[in-house]
Design a protein around this motif. Sequence first.
Motif, PDB file in Angstrom:
ATOM      1  N   LEU A  78      -5.553  -8.657 -17.660  1.00  0.00           N
ATOM      2  CA  LEU A  78      -4.150  -8.801 -17.321  1.00  0.00           C
ATOM      3  C   LEU A  78      -3.892 -10.149 -16.852  1.00  0.00           C
ATOM      4  CD1 LEU A  78      -3.493  -5.548 -14.991  1.00  0.00           C
ATOM      5  CD2 LEU A  78      -3.074  -6.026 -17.753  1.00  0.00           C
ATOM      6  N   ARG A  79      -4.489 -10.815 -16.011  1.00  0.00           N
ATOM      7  CA  ARG A  79      -4.275 -12.142 -15.648  1.00  0.00           C
ATOM      8  C   ARG A  79      -5.529 -12.676 -14.663  1.00  0.00           C
ATOM      9  NH1 ARG A  79      -1.118  -8.601 -13.070  1.00  0.00           N
ATOM     10  NH2 ARG A  79      -1.259  -8.462 -10.758  1.00  0.00           N
ATOM     11  N   VAL A  80      -5.525 -14.175 -14.417  1.00  0.00           N
ATOM     12  CA  VAL A  80      -6.286 -14.446 -13.516  1.00  0.00           C
ATOM     13  C   VAL A  80      -5.372 -15.135 -12.370  1.00  0.00           C
ATOM     14  CG1 VAL A  80      -7.781 -16.551 -13.107  1.00  0.00           C
ATOM     15  CG2 VAL A  80      -7.982 -15.076 -15.059  1.00  0.00           C
ATOM     16  N   LEU A  81      -5.877 -15.022 -11.034  1.00  0.00           N
ATOM     17  CA  LEU A  81      -4.936 -15.647  -9.833  1.00  0.00           C
ATOM     18  C   LEU A  81      -5.846 -16.495  -9.140  1.00  0.00           C
ATOM     19  CD1 LEU A  81      -2.265 -15.787  -8.422  1.00  0.00           C
ATOM     20  CD2 LEU A  81      -3.115 -13.718  -6.973  1.00  0.00           C
ATOM     21  N   ILE A  82      -5.439 -17.584  -9.068  1.00  0.00           N
ATOM     22  CA  ILE A  82      -6.036 -18.524  -7.922  1.00  0.00           C
ATOM     23  C   ILE A  82      -5.597 -18.492  -6.588  1.00  0.00           C
ATOM     24  CG2 ILE A  82      -6.788 -20.869  -7.646  1.00  0.00           C
ATOM     25  CD1 ILE A  82      -6.392 -21.733 -10.530  1.00  0.00           C
ATOM     26  N   TYR A  83      -6.035 -17.747  -5.835  1.00  0.00           N
ATOM     27  CA  TYR A  83      -5.669 -17.183  -4.802  1.00  0.00           C
ATOM     28  C   TYR A  83      -5.733 -17.972  -3.359  1.00  0.00           C
ATOM     29  CZ  TYR A  83     -10.017 -15.074  -3.243  1.00  0.00           C
ATOM     30  OH  TYR A  83     -11.387 -14.743  -2.889  1.00  0.00           O
ATOM     31  N   LYS A  84      -6.753 -18.964  -3.479  1.00  0.00           N
ATOM     32  CA  LYS A  84      -7.195 -19.532  -2.154  1.00  0.00           C
ATOM     33  C   LYS A  84      -7.908 -20.968  -2.407  1.00  0.00           C
ATOM     34  CE  LYS A  84     -10.585 -18.692   0.787  1.00  0.00           C
ATOM     35  NZ  LYS A  84     -11.535 -17.727   1.420  1.00  0.00           N
ATOM     36  N   VAL A  85      -7.816 -21.871  -1.641  1.00  0.00           N
ATOM     37  CA  VAL A  85      -8.627 -23.073  -1.890  1.00  0.00           C
ATOM     38  C   VAL A  85      -9.180 -23.367  -0.513  1.00  0.00           C
ATOM     39  CG1 VAL A  85      -6.629 -24.636  -1.552  1.00  0.00           C
ATOM     40  CG2 VAL A  85      -8.565 -25.590  -2.649  1.00  0.00           C
ATOM     41  N   ASP A  86     -10.540 -23.902  -0.252  1.00  0.00           N
ATOM     42  CA  ASP A  86     -10.888 -24.136   0.822  1.00  0.00           C
ATOM     43  C   ASP A  86     -11.973 -25.401   0.680  1.00  0.00           C
ATOM     44  OD1 ASP A  86     -12.009 -24.116   3.454  1.00  0.00           O
ATOM     45  OD2 ASP A  86     -13.157 -22.334   3.122  1.00  0.00           O
ATOM     46  N   ASN A  87     -11.694 -26.411   1.233  1.00  0.00           N
ATOM     47  CA  ASN A  87     -12.449 -27.552   1.096  1.00  0.00           C
ATOM     48  C   ASN A  87     -12.645 -28.058  -0.423  1.00  0.00           C
ATOM     49  OD1 ASN A  87     -13.010 -28.120   4.049  1.00  0.00           O
ATOM     50  ND2 ASN A  87     -14.426 -26.733   3.974  1.00  0.00           N
ATOM     51  N   GLY A  88     -11.696 -27.992  -1.121  1.00  0.00           N
ATOM     52  CA  GLY A  88     -11.788 -28.236  -2.595  1.00  0.00           C
ATOM     53  C   GLY A  88     -12.312 -27.257  -3.347  1.00  0.00           C
ATOM     54  N   VAL A  89     -12.641 -26.174  -2.871  1.00  0.00           N
ATOM     55  CA  VAL A  89     -13.371 -24.865  -3.731  1.00  0.00           C
ATOM     56  C   VAL A  89     -12.246 -24.092  -3.940  1.00  0.00           C
ATOM     57  CG1 VAL A  89     -14.963 -23.101  -3.737  1.00  0.00           C
ATOM     58  CG2 VAL A  89     -15.579 -25.311  -2.935  1.00  0.00           C
ATOM     59  N   PHE A  90     -12.006 -23.611  -5.314  1.00  0.00           N
ATOM     60  CA  PHE A  90     -10.835 -22.630  -5.563  1.00  0.00           C
ATOM     61  C   PHE A  90     -11.347 -21.324  -5.845  1.00  0.00           C
ATOM     62  CE2 PHE A  90      -9.243 -26.946  -6.774  1.00  0.00           C
ATOM     63  CZ  PHE A  90      -7.745 -26.712  -6.510  1.00  0.00           C
ATOM     64  N   TYR A  91     -10.438 -20.170  -5.114  1.00  0.00           N
ATOM     65  CA  TYR A  91     -11.244 -18.813  -5.542  1.00  0.00           C
ATOM     66  C   TYR A  91     -10.023 -18.016  -6.342  1.00  0.00           C
ATOM     67  CZ  TYR A  91     -14.199 -20.154  -1.203  1.00  0.00           C
ATOM     68  OH  TYR A  91     -15.097 -20.669  -0.676  1.00  0.00           O
ATOM     69  N   SER A  92     -10.662 -17.463  -7.078  1.00  0.00           N
ATOM     70  CA  SER A  92      -9.773 -16.633  -8.206  1.00  0.00           C
ATOM     71  C   SER A  92     -10.014 -14.920  -7.918  1.00  0.00           C
ATOM     72  CB  SER A  92      -9.890 -17.322  -9.533  1.00  0.00           C
ATOM     73  OG  SER A  92      -9.538 -18.420  -9.590  1.00  0.00           O
ATOM     74  N   TYR A  93      -9.205 -14.539  -8.564  1.00  0.00           N
ATOM     75  CA  TYR A  93      -9.208 -12.914  -8.894  1.00  0.00           C
ATOM     76  C   TYR A  93      -9.113 -12.791 -10.320  1.00  0.00           C
ATOM     77  CZ  TYR A  93      -8.714 -11.598  -4.026  1.00  0.00           C
ATOM     78  OH  TYR A  93      -8.944 -11.517  -2.586  1.00  0.00           O
ATOM     79  N   LEU A  94      -9.699 -11.828 -10.670  1.00  0.00           N
ATOM     80  CA  LEU A  94      -9.524 -11.092 -12.113  1.00  0.00           C
ATOM     81  C   LEU A  94      -8.765  -9.911 -11.992  1.00  0.00           C
ATOM     82  CD1 LEU A  94     -13.018 -11.426 -13.788  1.00  0.00           C
ATOM     83  CD2 LEU A  94     -11.160 -12.984 -14.074  1.00  0.00           C
ATOM     84  N   TYR A  95      -7.597  -9.742 -12.529  1.00  0.00           N
ATOM     85  CA  TYR A  95      -6.691  -8.424 -12.546  1.00  0.00           C
ATOM     86  C   TYR A  95      -7.144  -7.895 -13.867  1.00  0.00           C
ATOM     87  CZ  TYR A  95      -4.744  -9.619  -8.076  1.00  0.00           C
ATOM     88  OH  TYR A  95      -4.541  -9.800  -6.728  1.00  0.00           O
TER      89      TYR A  95
END
Length: 193
Positions: A78-95
Amino acid sequence: MDKKKVELQVLNISNSQAQVGAYALVLAEVDGERQLPVIIGASEAQTMIIELKGIVPPRPLTHNLFASVLEVLHVELLRVLIYKVDNGVFYSYLYMKADETVLRIDARTSDAVALAIRMSAPIFIYEDILETECVKTGESATSIINPNFANDGLKQEDALDILKTALEKAVKDEDYERAALLRDQINQRKNKL
């Protein structure tokens, strides 16, 4: 309360000046001026460029395989969501949607974007993260797209570097069929320089 989300599109992939051997995936706000640089590895950059250029490898790459499995199982990305960044590292979810169930799966941002490219899924980020991490250009993304990227994915020199790295890996893995194809692509690009 639902946080505001902003849609992003792939704008460019280029050598990272911040980290040797890495690449910068530049995501741009759709109909906006903000850009988000994300540092990714060479193999992730290569797989994205291959897909964006419409190159069909002789055997499925990992992201192609995963997309094929999802399609066979009738699971929609359905979509990708970049939900967080920590020390330059991005975190994402696949829906994903399977039957009537929506699944949320944690993923590396580079993998999530590579899969979104293959499955034509939108990419989103929370507004507050984009505002904190973005680079403002003062121009709409559609007017600043690198002409080399639009036509060729990367500058010729950058593409050659990626292909050479892939060739070395193919030889090391004794995947000589792939190595031959990569060698031919390298030679074709060298002739264009």
